[in-house]
Design a protein around this motif. Structure first.
Motif, PDB file in Angstrom:
ATOM      1  N   PRO A   1     -23.416  10.663 -13.101  1.00  8.44           N
ATOM      2  CA  PRO A   1     -24.280   9.994 -14.079  1.00  8.44           C
ATOM      3  C   PRO A   1     -23.529   9.486 -15.312  1.00  8.44           C
ATOM      4  O   PRO A   1     -23.857   8.419 -15.848  1.00  8.44           O
ATOM      5  N   ILE A   2     -22.499  10.232 -15.739  1.00  5.76           N
ATOM      6  CA  ILE A   2     -21.694   9.787 -16.896  1.00  5.76           C
ATOM      7  C   ILE A   2     -20.840   8.583 -16.496  1.00  5.76           C
ATOM      8  O   ILE A   2     -20.819   7.571 -17.195  1.00  5.76           O
ATOM      9  N   PHE A   3     -20.162   8.696 -15.363  1.00 11.81           N
ATOM     10  CA  PHE A   3     -19.314   7.590 -14.886  1.00 11.81           C
ATOM     11  C   PHE A   3     -20.112   6.302 -14.709  1.00 11.81           C
ATOM     12  O   PHE A   3     -19.643   5.215 -15.025  1.00 11.81           O
ATOM     13  N   PHE A   4     -21.343   6.441 -14.187  1.00  9.76           N
ATOM     14  CA  PHE A   4     -22.159   5.260 -13.876  1.00  9.76           C
ATOM     15  C   PHE A   4     -22.745   4.588 -15.125  1.00  9.76           C
ATOM     16  O   PHE A   4     -23.385   3.539 -15.010  1.00  9.76           O
TER      17      PHE A   4
ATOM     18  N   ILE B   1     -14.124   2.297 -15.115  1.00 11.00           N
ATOM     19  CA  ILE B   1     -14.221   3.728 -14.797  1.00 11.00           C
ATOM     20  C   ILE B   1     -13.308   4.080 -13.619  1.00 11.00           C
ATOM     21  O   ILE B   1     -12.799   5.199 -13.525  1.00 11.00           O
ATOM     22  N   HIS B   2     -13.071   3.115 -12.727  1.00 10.42           N
ATOM     23  CA  HIS B   2     -12.147   3.329 -11.605  1.00 10.42           C
ATOM     24  C   HIS B   2     -10.758   3.681 -12.138  1.00 10.42           C
ATOM     25  O   HIS B   2     -10.148   4.670 -11.720  1.00 10.42           O
TER      26      HIS B   2
ATOM     27  N   ALA C   1      -8.733   1.609   2.569  1.00  9.03           N
ATOM     28  CA  ALA C   1      -7.960   0.753   1.660  1.00  9.03           C
ATOM     29  C   ALA C   1      -8.866   0.200   0.563  1.00  9.03           C
ATOM     30  O   ALA C   1     -10.077   0.099   0.733  1.00  9.03           O
ATOM     31  N   GLY C   2      -8.231  -0.160  -0.548  1.00  6.83           N
ATOM     32  CA  GLY C   2      -8.978  -0.726  -1.670  1.00  6.83           C
ATOM     33  C   GLY C   2      -9.133   0.233  -2.820  1.00  6.83           C
ATOM     34  O   GLY C   2      -9.304  -0.180  -3.966  1.00  6.83           O
ATOM     35  N   PHE C   3      -9.063   1.534  -2.531  1.00 10.19           N
ATOM     36  CA  PHE C   3      -9.211   2.530  -3.598  1.00 10.19           C
ATOM     37  C   PHE C   3      -7.891   2.700  -4.342  1.00 10.19           C
ATOM     38  O   PHE C   3      -7.842   2.602  -5.554  1.00 10.19           O
ATOM     39  N   ASP C   4      -6.828   2.945  -3.591  1.00 12.11           N
ATOM     40  CA  ASP C   4      -5.496   3.109  -4.183  1.00 12.11           C
ATOM     41  C   ASP C   4      -4.633   1.910  -3.787  1.00 12.11           C
ATOM     42  O   ASP C   4      -3.744   2.001  -2.947  1.00 12.11           O
TER      43      ASP C   4
ATOM     44  N   ILE D   1     -13.738   6.856   4.374  1.00 16.10           N
ATOM     45  CA  ILE D   1     -14.776   6.709   3.353  1.00 16.10           C
ATOM     46  C   ILE D   1     -14.196   5.954   2.157  1.00 16.10           C
ATOM     47  O   ILE D   1     -12.981   5.888   1.976  1.00 16.10           O
ATOM     48  N   TYR D   2     -15.060   5.365   1.377  1.00 18.75           N
ATOM     49  CA  TYR D   2     -14.684   4.715   0.122  1.00 18.75           C
ATOM     50  C   TYR D   2     -15.887   4.761  -0.820  1.00 18.75           C
ATOM     51  O   TYR D   2     -15.938   5.557  -1.742  1.00 18.75           O
ATOM     52  N   THR D   3     -16.900   3.938  -0.532  1.00 15.47           N
ATOM     53  CA  THR D   3     -18.089   3.913  -1.384  1.00 15.47           C
ATOM     54  C   THR D   3     -18.776   5.281  -1.390  1.00 15.47           C
ATOM     55  O   THR D   3     -19.243   5.746  -2.431  1.00 15.47           O
TER      56      THR D   3
END
Length: 344
Positions: free
Chosen positions: A8-11, A18-19, A67-70, A321-323
């Motif tokens: 909730p804080i991150f969002f 935030i990423h 892929a896409g996260f790091d 996983i990612y999302t």
């Protein structure tokens, strides 16, 4: 705790900002003595029954980070402590590029989804290699390859080959990313004849290496049955090592988000829960129609252990996983591994 307090804080903040804040936070925390041990004790599941042997690699467990996260291989050592069996870095392009103009990352909270049009933003091969030199050997690392946005169609293959050759000593497997909807002129990348050319070029480079590395193809979830039949033929013809199904989707059907909100967001690839069924259907079709002729890594909408088991039942050998990692937190990895063990 993650879903009750942290998320909730991150969002409350911009998704892209935030990423990068999260990256800094995990990096900083991991430098504190005993913190990595705490992470491992909380999230890692060690059990021989989870091991998977695919395309010459031994995976400690079948749950990976997509892929896409790091993108720049900045955090894979730290992320390994959350219990992943493998981590895919990238997409890496030959030269660093800024990607598409911001704002380009959007949450669809009611749908548990994300729309992005990042545009392969990354620091390029050289930066990725510098970071991969710090590999502590904790986890299998895959390299997701792409082309620069400014590259002309006649030089697409050259871009992929350049990244392939440079990254070869530093990653365990390769993924040819030809299905991202957020890069210009990617129509050619979905043409079967071109894909044969691209895969063959990378395979020839692979054959010159002392140790050959597996090469996989990442496909879109929006392909129709004729196109999926072409993918099966392509795998048979080229003998590529496997397929990742699937990338993000351009489909917007059935979303809870209003038409006004979607119009405000604009173009981009949709990931998360809304593409779960679409992705699973692609996996099931490929597995059944090919009679399980090649390994499949299943990705798209995995937000629970049940979602992951659904992908595995459909024919996936490994999952990513990612999302779901963003919405559900790191405990998701442990839950999936525990569920796989329980199912036997």
């Amino acid at each position: 705790m993650y879903k009750a307090i942290v998320r909730p804080i991150f969002f409350l903040f911009d998704p892209e900002k935030i990423h990068y804040f999260t990256f800094s936070l995990i990096k900083t925390m991991s430098r504190v003595p005993f913190v990595t041990s705490i992470f491992r004790s909380l999230y890692k599941v060690k059990d021989k029954r989870l091991e998977r042997n695919l395309f010459g690699l031994k995976f400690e467990n079948p749950v990976g980070l997509a892929a896409g996260f790091d993108k720049n291989a900045v955090l894979y050592n730290e992320l390994a402590n959350f219990g992943f069996g493998f981590i895919e870095i990238g997409t890496v392009t030959p030269k660093g590029q800024a990607g598409n103009p911001k704002k380009r990352l959007f949450r669809l909270k009611d749908d548990k989804g994300i729309i992005n049009r990042m545009g392969f933003n990354n620091d390029g091969i050289a930066a990725a290699i510098e970071n991969l030199k710090q590999n502590k050997g904790k986890v299998i690392v895959g390299g997701n390859l792409g082309k620069n946005t400014t590259t002309t169609p006649e030089n697409y293959t050259q871009d992929y080959c350049e990244v392939f050759t440079a990254l070869h000593p530093y990653v365990d497997y390769f993924v040819l990313n030809v299905s991202c909807p957020n890069v210009g002129s990617h129509a050619k990348l979905n043409d079967k004849d071109y894909l044969v050319e691209l895969i063959s070029a990378c395979q020839k480079l692979n054959e010159k290496e002392a140790k050959q590395k597996p090469i996989l193809l990442k496909i879109a979830p929006d392909l129709n049955q004729i196109q999926l039949d072409e993918i099966i033929e392509l795998v048979k013809e080229t003998k590529i090592d496997g397929v990742i199904a699937s990338n993000t989707s351009t489909n917007r059907e059935g979303l809870k988000a209003s038409k006004e909100r979607l119009a405000e967001i604009g173009n981009g690839g949709l990931s998360g829960q809304p593409i779960k069924a679409q992705s699973t259907a692609v996996i099931k079709y490929l597995a059944e129609k090919s009679k399980k002729a090649f390994p499949i890594i299943g990705v798209g909408g995995i937000h629970s252990a049940e979602d992951a088991l659904e992908k595995i039942d459909a024919g996936a050998d490994l999952v990513q996983i990612y999302t779901g990692f963003i919405y559900e937190g790191p405990s998701l990895i442990k839950k999936i591994n525990k569920a796989i063990l329980q199912k036997g």
